[in-house]
Motif scaffolding. Structure first.
Motif, PDB file in Angstrom:
ATOM      1  N   MET A 165      10.087 -13.917  20.028  1.00 13.22           N
ATOM      2  CA  MET A 165       9.437 -15.207  19.768  1.00 13.22           C
ATOM      3  C   MET A 165       8.143 -15.283  20.569  1.00 13.22           C
ATOM      4  N   PRO A 166       7.119 -16.034  20.112  1.00  8.91           N
ATOM      5  CA  PRO A 166       5.826 -16.081  20.787  1.00  8.91           C
ATOM      6  C   PRO A 166       5.951 -16.637  22.188  1.00  8.91           C
ATOM      7  N   SER A 167       5.048 -16.208  23.043  1.00 10.99           N
ATOM      8  CA  SER A 167       5.053 -16.677  24.422  1.00 10.99           C
ATOM      9  C   SER A 167       3.763 -17.385  24.750  1.00 10.99           C
ATOM     10  N   SER A 168       3.820 -18.313  25.699  1.00  5.92           N
ATOM     11  CA  SER A 168       2.612 -18.926  26.236  1.00  5.92           C
ATOM     12  C   SER A 168       1.921 -17.890  27.111  1.00  5.92           C
ATOM     13  N   PRO A 169       0.587 -17.742  27.054  1.00  5.74           N
ATOM     14  CA  PRO A 169      -0.093 -16.721  27.815  1.00  5.74           C
ATOM     15  C   PRO A 169      -0.058 -16.995  29.305  1.00  5.74           C
ATOM     16  N   THR A 170       0.062 -15.931  30.077  1.00  7.99           N
ATOM     17  CA  THR A 170      -0.069 -16.025  31.521  1.00  7.99           C
ATOM     18  C   THR A 170      -1.452 -15.511  31.884  1.00  7.99           C
ATOM     19  N   LEU A 171      -2.267 -16.336  32.497  1.00  8.07           N
ATOM     20  CA  LEU A 171      -3.652 -15.982  32.755  1.00  8.07           C
ATOM     21  C   LEU A 171      -3.798 -15.142  34.020  1.00  8.07           C
ATOM     22  N   GLY A 172      -4.217 -13.909  33.855  1.00 13.65           N
ATOM     23  CA  GLY A 172      -4.594 -13.089  34.993  1.00 13.65           C
ATOM     24  C   GLY A 172      -6.058 -13.343  35.323  1.00 13.65           C
ATOM     25  N   ARG A 173      -6.557 -12.589  36.286  1.00 15.78           N
ATOM     26  CA  ARG A 173      -7.939 -12.822  36.721  1.00 15.78           C
ATOM     27  C   ARG A 173      -8.929 -12.550  35.601  1.00 15.78           C
ATOM     28  N   ALA A 174      -8.732 -11.444  34.878  1.00 13.42           N
ATOM     29  CA  ALA A 174      -9.662 -11.098  33.799  1.00 13.42           C
ATOM     30  C   ALA A 174      -9.648 -12.170  32.713  1.00 13.42           C
ATOM     31  N   ALA A 175      -8.440 -12.686  32.409  1.00 15.73           N
ATOM     32  CA  ALA A 175      -8.335 -13.717  31.385  1.00 15.73           C
ATOM     33  C   ALA A 175      -9.023 -15.003  31.824  1.00 15.73           C
ATOM     34  N   ARG A 176      -8.864 -15.344  33.113  1.00 16.49           N
ATOM     35  CA  ARG A 176      -9.530 -16.551  33.607  1.00 16.49           C
ATOM     36  C   ARG A 176     -11.046 -16.395  33.544  1.00 16.49           C
ATOM     37  N   VAL A 177     -11.525 -15.216  33.904  1.00 21.73           N
ATOM     38  CA  VAL A 177     -12.976 -14.975  33.858  1.00 21.73           C
ATOM     39  C   VAL A 177     -13.489 -15.090  32.430  1.00 21.73           C
ATOM     40  N   SER A 178     -12.733 -14.532  31.474  1.00 23.02           N
ATOM     41  CA  SER A 178     -13.184 -14.604  30.076  1.00 23.02           C
ATOM     42  C   SER A 178     -13.169 -16.042  29.566  1.00 23.02           C
ATOM     43  N   SER A 179     -12.167 -16.820  29.999  1.00 21.25           N
ATOM     44  CA  SER A 179     -12.094 -18.218  29.574  1.00 21.25           C
ATOM     45  C   SER A 179     -13.268 -19.013  30.126  1.00 21.25           C
ATOM     46  N   VAL A 180     -13.585 -18.792  31.414  1.00 16.24           N
ATOM     47  CA  VAL A 180     -14.712 -19.495  32.027  1.00 16.24           C
ATOM     48  C   VAL A 180     -16.016 -19.092  31.349  1.00 16.24           C
ATOM     49  N   ALA A 181     -16.159 -17.793  31.084  1.00 21.59           N
ATOM     50  CA  ALA A 181     -17.385 -17.315  30.435  1.00 21.59           C
ATOM     51  C   ALA A 181     -17.548 -17.924  29.050  1.00 21.59           C
ATOM     52  N   ALA A 182     -16.450 -17.948  28.280  1.00 23.01           N
ATOM     53  CA  ALA A 182     -16.514 -18.527  26.940  1.00 23.01           C
ATOM     54  C   ALA A 182     -16.861 -20.010  26.997  1.00 23.01           C
ATOM     55  N   SER A 183     -16.280 -20.713  27.955  1.00 20.09           N
ATOM     56  CA  SER A 183     -16.534 -22.147  28.073  1.00 20.09           C
ATOM     57  C   SER A 183     -17.990 -22.425  28.425  1.00 20.09           C
ATOM     58  N   LEU A 184     -18.495 -21.722  29.433  1.00  8.68           N
ATOM     59  CA  LEU A 184     -19.871 -21.981  29.873  1.00  8.68           C
ATOM     60  C   LEU A 184     -20.879 -21.558  28.813  1.00  8.68           C
ATOM     61  N   LEU A 185     -20.615 -20.440  28.139  1.00  5.21           N
ATOM     62  CA  LEU A 185     -21.517 -20.028  27.070  1.00  5.21           C
ATOM     63  C   LEU A 185     -21.502 -21.047  25.936  1.00  5.21           C
ATOM     64  N   THR A 186     -20.338 -21.608  25.664  1.00  2.00           N
ATOM     65  CA  THR A 186     -20.237 -22.653  24.641  1.00  2.00           C
ATOM     66  C   THR A 186     -21.075 -23.866  25.024  1.00  2.00           C
ATOM     67  N   ILE A 187     -20.975 -24.290  26.286  1.00  4.00           N
ATOM     68  CA  ILE A 187     -21.734 -25.455  26.740  1.00  4.00           C
ATOM     69  C   ILE A 187     -23.235 -25.183  26.642  1.00  4.00           C
ATOM     70  N   GLY A 188     -23.643 -23.952  27.016  1.00  2.75           N
ATOM     71  CA  GLY A 188     -25.050 -23.599  26.864  1.00  2.75           C
ATOM     72  C   GLY A 188     -25.495 -23.627  25.419  1.00  2.75           C
ATOM     73  N   ALA A 189     -24.640 -23.109  24.528  1.00  3.55           N
ATOM     74  CA  ALA A 189     -24.976 -23.100  23.107  1.00  3.55           C
ATOM     75  C   ALA A 189     -25.085 -24.522  22.560  1.00  3.55           C
ATOM     76  N   ILE A 190     -24.226 -25.410  23.046  1.00  3.04           N
ATOM     77  CA  ILE A 190     -24.311 -26.813  22.627  1.00  3.04           C
ATOM     78  C   ILE A 190     -25.666 -27.387  23.019  1.00  3.04           C
ATOM     79  N   GLY A 191     -26.101 -27.088  24.269  1.00  6.51           N
ATOM     80  CA  GLY A 191     -27.402 -27.572  24.726  1.00  6.51           C
ATOM     81  C   GLY A 191     -28.538 -27.062  23.871  1.00  6.51           C
TER      82      GLY A 191
END
Length: 682
Positions: free
Chosen positions: A1-27
């Motif tokens: 059955m599917p699992s909720s993701p456990t965020l490691g350091r690399a995953a957290r970095v990718s999430s932050v990068a995606a979020s900030l790039l999104t905010i920049g793109a919105i601007g």
């Protein structure tokens, strides 16, 4: 059955990068659309953007917290791309509308993604504003803006989502925005509005926008202070209506006087004032149990909303919860420590009312009656004394308060034991009603031998065709099995896996959302609505033999299905009991266990046909299953005052009455006593 993701350091970095790039793109997208060559186009863009932003905020600004950060970042970026293309095609109002919708959706999801990744609020705000400032310098043409949006979408698409996996449907209804709960998003949106004004209208437009934002913030702060300000008992006006408002639209409370109390001292003052006016006293918080309140025409109603924080002691595994708080506010705080609490099927239900009425938890077969998890209760009694009662301090009052039916005083806080659930598996399965016979009887066979690690319910439910609900399954009755498993006498995976294998072999479900999940998801599994239109309901505990009696289980399920075959009842339900719910631990409250194999519950909307038709439909179903009644109810489900609601034996009723008479000799809280929980009242 599917699992909720456990965020490691690399995953957290990718999430932050995606979020900030999104905010920049919105601007960048905002800058591209704001570059309108004509004043008329700029005004149309501004009007469209304002309308789009308002629609996005009201129609579910927090939806990504349930439906997926990545999904709604991508939805927002697509809308922003469409906005830039509409701008290039010289369709200004549409461009602004799409811009407002896309910007709000993407900002709410992206800033939520930042929070999920563990970025502190200050760091998240500083990073987001810095990215926006850099984007504001760029006067990007439409082509460049489109490329930036595509790049942001590509990064988001390959980043780990912090809210993912199949999710149980949840109602998505219009709601006023609460940006105060999302400070980073509020700052980013304010900066985007300022940037749009400056680029489209120059310094003058920017000054006007800044003045409007400042005025809005001031009005919001003033409104917040007014909402927290105390008011004396009153018989009319805004404070009266706010204190009398309830979740359940079936009833409209009309007390002689009402007020909201936010401190122990205000509780004392309200009690003294009510006594001086010759009024009785009743209390509530969210108003989920309003249909069980007596006639309040000669009483004062106190809406208890104690203005204190929820405090978690992770070492002792306890949580102190002030009265007025709902379970949805508690669960995330304890989940941060790897713990959870014995909450019910809805995150919106008030903690104190639920626990004082016993409580039937989503984890019930593992934890037992929820009220048994109470470590202490803080209460203001009729004499104005603020008491903290527990197993050592006034144990008789502590016993009576846990399920005794009220009328003891005004509860101001409870301290509850939390527990470590281990892995959690939760979900909902839906079948067509044509499969009900095979699936329901397989569930009955399984329930007779089920481990206590899992708690489920069987329902025949008409899913309303409302936003968030699966439209193909609406407008007709369907069969639903939902539940939650934890690591207990067996592992959560084994408990849920055995059940699901048997049910799926009986028939293929139309919807299946079972998966490994975090504690915050459990309160959504039952698909309880965030509103309660006028309805009638009935409840009883059924099955006097042991829950392991397979013949009894099959008989109850057969009668249940027969009753629901041709009925207009909205919800017909059997909640699985047994396990720890059937055991009375040492030191339990007056409702220390439930006397039945299942909890039967019926709910019918009144609508145009009215109360009589709804009551008749419920009564017709009850006649089909009545031969299984035990004579008892779970007080947390017994909502209707005119229906029998005995929750404990006659001998205990006399003992509870004696405790009530000791702490309230004058009967000040007499009107607050539930029917069936006393010997001298009806």
């Amino acid at each position: 059955m599917p699992s909720s993701p456990t965020l490691g350091r690399a995953a957290r970095v990718s999430s932050v990068a995606a979020s900030l790039l999104t905010i920049g793109a919105i601007g960048v997208a905002v800058g591209a659309v704001a570059a309108a060559p004509l004043a008329g186009a700029a005004v149309a863009d501004a009007v469209g953007a304002a309308l789009g932003s308002a629609l996005a905020l009201v129609q579910g600004a927090n939806v990504s917290a349930r439906r997926g950060r990545r999904r709604f970042v991508l939805v927002g970026l697509v809308l922003l791309g469409a906005a830039t293309l509409a701008h290039a095609a010289a369709v200004p109002f549409l461009a602004g509308l799409l811009l407002g919708l896309g910007a709000v959706i993407a900002v709410m999801a992206a800033t939520g993604w930042l929070a999920d990744a563990g970025l502190p609020t200050f760091a998240a705000a500083a990073s987001a504003l810095a990215i926006l400032a850099a984007a504001s310098v760029v006067a990007a043409p439409v082509l460049v803006a489109t490329v930036v949006l595509l790049a942001a979408a590509a990064v988001a698409a390959i980043s780990i989502d912090t809210v993912s996996g199949p999710r149980t449907p949840v109602f998505v209804l219009p709601a006023p925005p609460r940006l105060s709960e999302h400070p980073v998003a509020a700052l980013v949106l304010a900066a985007l509005v300022a940037s749009f004004a400056w680029r489209s209208g120059g310094v003058f437009a920017l000054l006007i926008v800044l003045a409007v934002l400042a005025a809005s913030a001031g009005i919001g702060c003033a409104a917040g202070r007014r909402s927290l300000a105390s008011a004396p008992l009153t018989s009319s006006g805004r404070a009266y209506h706010a204190a009398s408002a309830v979740f359940d639209a079936t009833v409209a409370l009309r007390p002689a006087a009402a007020t909201t109390v936010r401190s122990v001292e205000e509780v004392r003052e309200a009690i003294d004032t009510a006594r001086a006016r010759g009024l009785g006293v009743a209390m509530h918080s969210t108003g989920h149990a309003a249909a069980g309140l007596a006639d309040l025409s000669g009483s004062a109603l106190l809406k208890v909303a104690i203005d204190e924080p929820i405090t978690v002691d992770a070492i002792r595994r306890t949580v102190r919860i002030p009265a007025g708080r709902a379970w949805g506010e508690v669960v995330p705080l304890v989940a941060a420590h790897g713990l959870t609490v014995p909450h019910g099927s809805s995150a919106l239900v008030g903690v104190v009312g639920y626990l004082s009425r016993g409580g039937l938890s989503a984890y019930g077969r593992h934890t037992g009656v929820a009220a048994n998890a109470i470590e202490s209760i803080e209460i203001v009694t009729a004499d104005g004394e603020h008491r903290r009662v527990d197993r050592e301090n006034d144990p008789q009052l502590f016993w009576a308060l846990r399920g005794g039916g009220g009328g003891f005083g005004v509860i101001t806080a409870v301290t509850v034991r939390a527990f470590a659930p281990g892995e959690i598996v939760t979900g909902t399965t839906v079948w067509e009603l044509s499969d009900a016979e095979a699936v329901a009887h397989e569930w009955a066979r399984w329930s007779a031998e089920a481990p206590s690690a899992i708690t489920t319910s069987l329902r025949v439910l008409s899913i309303p065709p409302l936003p968030g609900m699966p439209f193909p399954l609406s407008r007709r009755p369907v069969l639903v099995v939902d539940g939650t498993a934890v690591d207990g006498d067996v592992t959560a995976r084994d408990a849920a896996g055995t059940l699901l294998a048997r049910l799926r072999s009986a028939a293929t479900p139309r919807l299946d959302t079972w998966r490994v999940a975090d504690p915050a998801e459990v309160a959504h599994t039952h698909m309880d609505a965030p509103f309660a239109p006028a309805h009638s309901s009935a409840h009883a505990l059924v099955g006097a033999a042991a829950p392991s009696d397979a013949d009894q289980a099959h008989g109850i399920v057969a009668d249940f299905l027969r009753a629901t075959a041709d009925s207009a009842v909205l919800i017909s339900e059997l909640r699985q009991l047994g396990g720890a719910l059937a055991e009375r631990p040492e030191g339990a409250g007056v409702v220390g266990h439930y006397r039945g194999a299942f909890g039967w519950l019926n709910l019918a909307l009144r609508g145009k046909p009215g109360r009589e038709v709804a009551e008749a439909a419920i009564d017709a179903q009850w006649e089909q299953v009545r031969r299984w009644e035990t004579g008892y109810t779970a007080p947390t489900l017994a909502a209707e005052r005119h229906r029998p609601a005995r929750s404990f034996p006659e001998g205990d009723i006399a003992a509870v009455d004696a405790v009530r008479a000791r702490v309230d000799a004058e009967g000040l809280f007499r009107v607050d006593v539930s029917p069936g929980a006393h010997s001298g009242l009806v």
